[in-house]
Motif scaffolding. Structure first.
Motif, PDB file in Angstrom:
ATOM      1  N   ILE A 144      -2.600-100.783 -71.735  1.00 28.05           N
ATOM      2  CA  ILE A 144      -3.962-101.294 -71.541  1.00 28.05           C
ATOM      3  C   ILE A 144      -3.923-102.692 -70.942  1.00 28.05           C
ATOM      4  O   ILE A 144      -4.726-103.031 -70.088  1.00 28.05           O
ATOM      5  CB  ILE A 144      -4.726-101.317 -72.886  1.00 28.05           C
ATOM      6  CG1 ILE A 144      -4.769 -99.923 -73.507  1.00 28.05           C
ATOM      7  CG2 ILE A 144      -6.123-101.874 -72.726  1.00 28.05           C
ATOM      8  CD1 ILE A 144      -5.426 -98.868 -72.641  1.00 28.05           C
ATOM      9  N   ARG A 172      -0.288-104.267 -74.832  1.00 23.73           N
ATOM     10  CA  ARG A 172      -1.147-103.408 -75.647  1.00 23.73           C
ATOM     11  C   ARG A 172      -1.128-101.996 -75.087  1.00 23.73           C
ATOM     12  O   ARG A 172      -1.300-101.793 -73.887  1.00 23.73           O
ATOM     13  CB  ARG A 172      -2.575-103.943 -75.693  1.00 23.73           C
ATOM     14  CG  ARG A 172      -2.662-105.216 -76.508  1.00 23.73           C
ATOM     15  CD  ARG A 172      -4.059-105.664 -76.738  1.00 23.73           C
ATOM     16  NE  ARG A 172      -4.022-106.847 -77.591  1.00 23.73           N
ATOM     17  CZ  ARG A 172      -5.082-107.425 -78.089  1.00 23.73           C
ATOM     18  NH1 ARG A 172      -6.288-106.963 -77.816  1.00 23.73           N
ATOM     19  NH2 ARG A 172      -4.957-108.483 -78.863  1.00 23.73           N
ATOM     20  N   ARG A 223      -2.432 -97.906 -75.757  1.00 27.03           N
ATOM     21  CA  ARG A 223      -3.255 -96.904 -76.462  1.00 27.03           C
ATOM     22  C   ARG A 223      -2.390 -95.657 -76.610  1.00 27.03           C
ATOM     23  O   ARG A 223      -1.819 -95.178 -75.641  1.00 27.03           O
ATOM     24  CB  ARG A 223      -4.521 -96.584 -75.678  1.00 27.03           C
ATOM     25  CG  ARG A 223      -5.414 -95.581 -76.416  1.00 27.03           C
ATOM     26  CD  ARG A 223      -6.731 -95.273 -75.748  1.00 27.03           C
ATOM     27  NE  ARG A 223      -6.576 -94.964 -74.329  1.00 27.03           N
ATOM     28  CZ  ARG A 223      -7.159 -95.663 -73.348  1.00 27.03           C
ATOM     29  NH1 ARG A 223      -7.921 -96.692 -73.619  1.00 27.03           N
ATOM     30  NH2 ARG A 223      -6.975 -95.317 -72.089  1.00 27.03           N
ATOM     31  N   LYS A 240      -4.936 -91.585 -83.342  1.00 30.09           N
ATOM     32  CA  LYS A 240      -5.146 -92.474 -82.203  1.00 30.09           C
ATOM     33  C   LYS A 240      -4.940 -93.902 -82.679  1.00 30.09           C
ATOM     34  O   LYS A 240      -5.276 -94.237 -83.814  1.00 30.09           O
ATOM     35  CB  LYS A 240      -6.553 -92.303 -81.650  1.00 30.09           C
ATOM     36  CG  LYS A 240      -6.808 -90.913 -81.124  1.00 30.09           C
ATOM     37  CD  LYS A 240      -8.239 -90.716 -80.701  1.00 30.09           C
ATOM     38  CE  LYS A 240      -8.440 -89.266 -80.291  1.00 30.09           C
ATOM     39  NZ  LYS A 240      -9.822 -88.939 -80.071  1.00 30.09           N
ATOM     40  N   LEU A 245      -4.381 -98.290 -81.176  1.00 28.48           N
ATOM     41  CA  LEU A 245      -4.137 -99.345 -80.201  1.00 28.48           C
ATOM     42  C   LEU A 245      -3.063-100.222 -80.834  1.00 28.48           C
ATOM     43  O   LEU A 245      -3.267-100.790 -81.913  1.00 28.48           O
ATOM     44  CB  LEU A 245      -5.401-100.161 -79.912  1.00 28.48           C
ATOM     45  CG  LEU A 245      -5.206-101.348 -78.961  1.00 28.48           C
ATOM     46  CD1 LEU A 245      -4.751-100.870 -77.581  1.00 28.48           C
ATOM     47  CD2 LEU A 245      -6.488-102.149 -78.841  1.00 28.48           C
ATOM     48  N   GLY A 285      -6.995 -98.146 -85.248  1.00 28.94           N
ATOM     49  CA  GLY A 285      -6.547 -96.765 -85.175  1.00 28.94           C
ATOM     50  C   GLY A 285      -6.761 -96.004 -86.455  1.00 28.94           C
ATOM     51  O   GLY A 285      -7.405 -96.477 -87.397  1.00 28.94           O
TER      52      GLY A 285
END
Length: 188
Positions: free
Chosen positions: A75, A83, A85, A100, A102, A120
């Motif tokens: 990201i 960073r 994802r 999920k 980050l 997350g």
């Protein structure tokens, strides 16, 4: 009864020998439940130099080729902070788990990549990859603390996590061993 003990001993020795031969990257995994969290310590050894190892471990988007990792998208990059994802999917018994997150990685070239989940599905996830050179090999050491938000009993999660981790590390070690050697000038 004595024959049963002998048979069990032979089976244990045979399985131990088969497992030893089936572990060419010396994959080690330890998962310990601590106050609702899992302390994970794992490692594997690959015959590549430290520079290639660092290049491999910081190829965040390339991790999509590892079983269970569905998405890994960078990201942002700022200095030594990256960073990413991520989406991870696992099957635990009859449950499909999709997580999920980050994650922010902090890179220390050719030594360490620490990480922390910023947001997350896990309640807590933090750890590091440490690279230890040893001649023409590099040991990848993984340590993390993970707290899941799950209705699945922790004893079952621990069992599946340990088995999935072995497979994932085996896949990573194989991919790392197939990595082209990094040029000396590519080392940071």
């Amino acid at each position: 009864m004595k024959w049963l003990f002998s048979l069990m001993l032979v089976l244990f020795v045979t399985l131990s020998h088969a497992e030893e031969n089936a572990n060419p990257f010396d994959i080690q995994v330890s998962i310990t439940p601590i106050n609702g969290r899992f302390q994970i310590n794992a490692s594997y050894v690959v015959p590549i130099n430290i520079c290639s190892a660092y290049s491999f471990i910081t190829d965040y988007e390339g991790s999509k080729n590892i079983p269970g990792i569905i998405e890994a998208t960078v990201i942002s990059r700022a200095g030594n902070k990256v960073r990413v994802r991520r989406v991870i999917e696992e099957e635990v018994l009859f449950f499909h788990i999709s997580m999920k997150s980050l994650v922010e990685y902090t890179e220390t070239p050719n030594e360490l990549v620490s990480f922390e989940q910023l947001s997350g599905d896990a309640k807590f996830y933090k750890g590091a990859w440490k690279l230890v050179p040893n001649g023409n090999k590099t040991t990848f050491k993984y340590n993390s603390l993970l707290e899941l938000d799950s209705i699945i009993p922790s004893v079952i999660v621990e069992y599946f996590m340990k088995n999935n981790m072995r497979g994932r590390l085996g896949s990573m070690a194989l991919r790392a061993s197939q990595q082209r050697p990094a040029e000396v000038g590519a080392c940071k």
